[in-house]
Scaffold this motif. Sequence first.
Motif, PDB file in Angstrom:
ATOM      1  N   ARG A  83     -13.865   7.319 -11.811  1.00 27.44           N
ATOM      2  CA  ARG A  83     -15.135   7.344 -12.546  1.00 27.44           C
ATOM      3  C   ARG A  83     -16.340   7.075 -11.642  1.00 27.44           C
ATOM      4  O   ARG A  83     -17.381   7.710 -11.784  1.00 27.44           O
ATOM      5  CB  ARG A  83     -15.110   6.316 -13.691  1.00 27.44           C
TER       6      ARG A  83
ATOM      7  N   THR B 245     -16.041  11.248 -14.887  1.00 24.74           N
ATOM      8  CA  THR B 245     -16.138  10.321 -16.015  1.00 24.74           C
ATOM      9  C   THR B 245     -15.387  10.807 -17.255  1.00 24.74           C
ATOM     10  O   THR B 245     -15.462  10.171 -18.306  1.00 24.74           O
ATOM     11  CB  THR B 245     -17.616  10.075 -16.392  1.00 24.74           C
ATOM     12  N   GLY B 246     -14.683  11.923 -17.130  1.00 27.34           N
ATOM     13  CA  GLY B 246     -13.886  12.401 -18.264  1.00 27.34           C
ATOM     14  C   GLY B 246     -12.780  11.426 -18.634  1.00 27.34           C
ATOM     15  O   GLY B 246     -12.403  11.312 -19.805  1.00 27.34           O
TER      16      GLY B 246
ATOM     17  N   LYS C 118     -11.460   7.986 -19.652  1.00 27.98           N
ATOM     18  CA  LYS C 118     -12.172   6.919 -20.373  1.00 27.98           C
ATOM     19  C   LYS C 118     -11.459   5.578 -20.253  1.00 27.98           C
ATOM     20  O   LYS C 118     -10.235   5.525 -20.138  1.00 27.98           O
ATOM     21  CB  LYS C 118     -12.274   7.261 -21.864  1.00 27.98           C
TER      22      LYS C 118
ATOM     23  N   ILE D 200      -8.557  15.058 -16.576  1.00 31.09           N
ATOM     24  CA  ILE D 200      -8.945  16.034 -17.600  1.00 31.09           C
ATOM     25  C   ILE D 200      -9.796  17.156 -16.993  1.00 31.09           C
ATOM     26  O   ILE D 200      -9.679  18.319 -17.383  1.00 31.09           O
ATOM     27  CB  ILE D 200      -9.683  15.325 -18.772  1.00 31.09           C
ATOM     28  N   GLU D 201     -10.602  16.809 -15.983  1.00 35.64           N
ATOM     29  CA  GLU D 201     -11.475  17.820 -15.368  1.00 35.64           C
ATOM     30  C   GLU D 201     -10.660  18.857 -14.590  1.00 35.64           C
ATOM     31  O   GLU D 201     -11.174  19.940 -14.286  1.00 35.64           O
ATOM     32  CB  GLU D 201     -12.485  17.160 -14.420  1.00 35.64           C
TER      33      GLU D 201
ATOM     34  N   GLY E  84     -13.330  11.947 -29.985  1.00 37.10           N
ATOM     35  CA  GLY E  84     -13.132  12.482 -28.646  1.00 37.10           C
ATOM     36  C   GLY E  84     -12.870  11.465 -27.562  1.00 37.10           C
ATOM     37  O   GLY E  84     -12.580  11.837 -26.433  1.00 37.10           O
ATOM     38  N   PHE E  85     -12.962  10.189 -27.881  1.00 38.53           N
ATOM     39  CA  PHE E  85     -12.847   9.195 -26.815  1.00 38.53           C
ATOM     40  C   PHE E  85     -11.407   9.063 -26.323  1.00 38.53           C
ATOM     41  O   PHE E  85     -11.165   8.852 -25.144  1.00 38.53           O
ATOM     42  CB  PHE E  85     -13.372   7.837 -27.283  1.00 38.53           C
TER      43      PHE E  85
ATOM     44  N   THR F  75      -9.387  11.567 -26.520  1.00 35.66           N
ATOM     45  CA  THR F  75      -8.927  12.938 -26.292  1.00 35.66           C
ATOM     46  C   THR F  75      -8.469  13.220 -24.854  1.00 35.66           C
ATOM     47  O   THR F  75      -7.384  13.786 -24.663  1.00 35.66           O
ATOM     48  CB  THR F  75     -10.033  13.929 -26.731  1.00 35.66           C
ATOM     49  N   PRO F  76      -9.247  12.836 -23.814  1.00 35.58           N
ATOM     50  CA  PRO F  76      -8.766  13.138 -22.465  1.00 35.58           C
ATOM     51  C   PRO F  76      -7.378  12.533 -22.194  1.00 35.58           C
ATOM     52  O   PRO F  76      -6.506  13.199 -21.616  1.00 35.58           O
ATOM     53  CB  PRO F  76      -9.833  12.517 -21.565  1.00 35.58           C
TER      54      PRO F  76
ATOM     55  N   VAL G 173      -4.751  14.453 -24.167  1.00 35.37           N
ATOM     56  CA  VAL G 173      -4.503  15.772 -23.574  1.00 35.37           C
ATOM     57  C   VAL G 173      -3.623  15.639 -22.323  1.00 35.37           C
ATOM     58  O   VAL G 173      -2.703  16.426 -22.118  1.00 35.37           O
ATOM     59  CB  VAL G 173      -5.843  16.478 -23.247  1.00 35.37           C
TER      60      VAL G 173
END
Lengths: 157, 768
Positions: A31, A37-38, A40, A78-79, A103-104, A106-107, A110
């Motif tokens: 981060r 920063t994707g 979290k 995630i990126e 969405g917090f 979500t990364p 995923v």
Amino acid sequence: MPDLIKTCLSINGIERTFHIPPGMRLLDLLREKAGLTGTKEGCGAGECGACTVLVDHKPIPSCLCLAASCEGQEITTIEGLQTGSELAPIQEAMASSGGVQCGFCTPGIVMTAEAIAREGLQAEAHQRLAGNLCRCTGYTKIFEAMDMLPALEAQDD
Amino acid sequence: MTEQKAPIGGRHVRIDALSKLSGECRYVADISLPGMLHAAVAIAPQAPGRLLSLDSSRAGKMPGVRAVITASDLPAANLVGVIFPDQPLLVEERIRMVGDRLALIAAEDAEMAWEAARVVDFEIEEEEGVYDCVRALEAGSPTLHGDSNLLKTFHVLRGEVEAEKDSAAVTIEAEYHIGGQDHAYLETQGCLAVPEGDRITIIASCQCPFYIQQAVSRVLGIPLASVRVEQAATGGAFGGKEDYPSEPAACAAVLAWKTRRPVRLIYPREFDLQVSTKRHAMVIRHHWGADAGGRLRFAEVDCILDGGAYAGLSTVVAERANVSAIGPYDVPAVKVETRIALTNNLFGGAYRGFGQPQVSVAAEATMDRLARKLGMDPLEFRRINALDDERNTTCTGQALPQPVMALPCLDQATEMAEASPAPRKAPESWLRGRGIGLSIYGINLHRGGQFLDRSSAVLILQPDASLIVRIGLTEMGQGVLTSIQTVAAQAMGLPVERVQVWQPDTTTVADSGPTVASRGTHSAGRAVLDAVRRLRERLDPIAAELLGCDAGEIRLEAGFALDSTGAKRIEIAEVVREMSGRRIESIATGWYRSEDRVFDEATGQGEPYSSYAVACHVADVAVDPELGLVRVERVCAAHDIGKVIHRTGAEGQVQGGIVQAMGWVLTEDLKLEKGRLINPSFTDYLIPTADDAPAFEIALLEDAPGRGPFGAKGLGEPSFIPAGAAIRNAVSQALGVEIDRTPLLPPTIVEAMGEEHPLAELIRSIRG
């Protein structure tokens, strides 16, 4: 000030070198040093899974992982999943199933889902996703996204 | 341009999905500015007490620390709180709650700031506290503010309860102890304050930028117009980011004002769990009766909310709990008393359902008890007593419009449950049970809060016929940006992808109140429709001119403007080009205000809400009778939704609400010791995981239009409210015993089973 440690690792396919304090978490390296920063931070204690990244293809909570211990390893965040603006199948599936709300988480979800899919462990998705907390969706639409994956991947082949 | 299906009720990808899936979406913690400092807060570890001394000199000398602020350093009012500002930003003398702030620190990095917060020196003289909401109201209890802990009392008084008691063949008296809940949003509280001369920008994770604007204006002593609050992407809220974010924002603002540098404050999880507001724990006493034919005759409810140490939003939560206390049933005589007790516990705030889930667990448990005492099936007993098209008067004397959806929802949910067996997720040896929860939810703010019930929207039509929509309601995951995108696209006849809705910023829209009370789609949608009307006063005449028809005929559909016959049509983009060419104003504002309603606070009679949404959940559970473990295997949910705006989003609300309610009644235990939370982590405070999720059957009923856009009602809270009751009733049915305490932790279940427990004899012998 403790001595900095030189750490070389691959992030999303790019070799990077950092000089970091020995106590730095992989999460902070990603981060703050790498600007990614994707990923979290939801709890900082390995309880919620929001910071999950792949370290040598395995899903790991990056808040519990010392960055310096990742020397020579391949990190995927995630990126790193999408190619240009083209989403990976799991991202597409999550978008169309409605598996994203605030969405917090979500990364992290995923990344865990990607690891489950890569290892062909969809049948165990409910248990394997249990380390990734989501407070919004009730999980069902995340499972639906996982169920869509085989068809989506077949399309891409 | 090809013809498109109408977006309303569709399944298009939500507006923020791609940014959230790619990691590009920036939450507050993802935003850094050059020169930014990081804030931390030193809090009182015990309460109540008196602050005898406070010395921040050691903290001030810690490496990287740039500022320490205590009460005497504040630039203006030392006061926060939305309804009654009764809470100091920083302690001067009295400490009422664990988490009361002693000092604020700004440092070069977050670790340094929190390290410094730990070395703020203080001495607290311990005082006798009160941690039980029933005892707090008794004479002689230590008081928190003034000379009484009774913050406020509400009533519903209807019919003659004493007279009806004679006509009851069966009665139930019960006392329910309903637990609180932490919101456990995945993103903790956070904000970023950026000073700019004599004004300031706050970027915050929140449900109401306008509350933050007011709080920051007050603590800095500057006009509202000098405070700009932008809502950042918000990682879950559920009520926890309604009023509370004003506190961290005020902290960051005073630090930024002092250091003249941007200051970011992100709560660590343990800190967030320890200091943030909670769902109110309640003690609810019932005395209800029914006649031999199964008709309810009277319902007496005495409800005490544990408000914690400050008023917070307790009065508005109690207001809803009060009028919701008997559920969607026709009862000739009702007497409800709802009291808020101040205690030295963590303070109660807004949480999905606003007090209604708690009173619903009690009401639905009593309904089952009465049915059992009468020897009736709980479903049949509900069918006999539910409000319907003839008996359509609620306990506040409000006549519901037809069709009243209680029976349709009850029938639909139970039919789905009967249609197929629930999947077996737990071992076969566990006991199975089924329970019903039925509720009626008043959409939008209670009459007592109707002065807040207005909303603002701005539309800016772009020269390429795409549309910018600004709204005053916030996106916190529930999907309001997508529902408003859908509403605006439908009303303007544009494809959804041509409509972009942006989250609020206090400099672009007027105060629209908080995003609460399931009012997002309703309030923002109505404001957007008003703005569309004003925009079309300029667009329709141009379209008519180009088509050679009257402006009154123009319809906008699927990217085209059409005349009344549909024979003549022109692309909206072409009309917009013409407007643009003629320099016609392409921006329009819209406004929504709720209808004035009459309500008598003394008797609780009148119209607390303008419209209602019914929901019924039927839960199938499995219970391990030895260990008291519970597994929810399936929930069938029928919702009176008015109109489905976005189908995927609506289903997601229902599934998410039910799982959150499941955590509340089963595992989420706020363990307080003298007001301090002793389990502030996700290892010790257990929220449901993927492996706990039940199967779902969902029906969205559109028979009874609401007052929102295209007949929509609200869904955020109705999706939560009946589930706890349904699960409690299912567990009771599985075990054949009543359980009057939540959460239904294994020891609570074993205790409630008493002699019914398979190892009762062994337990007795161990206990001696």
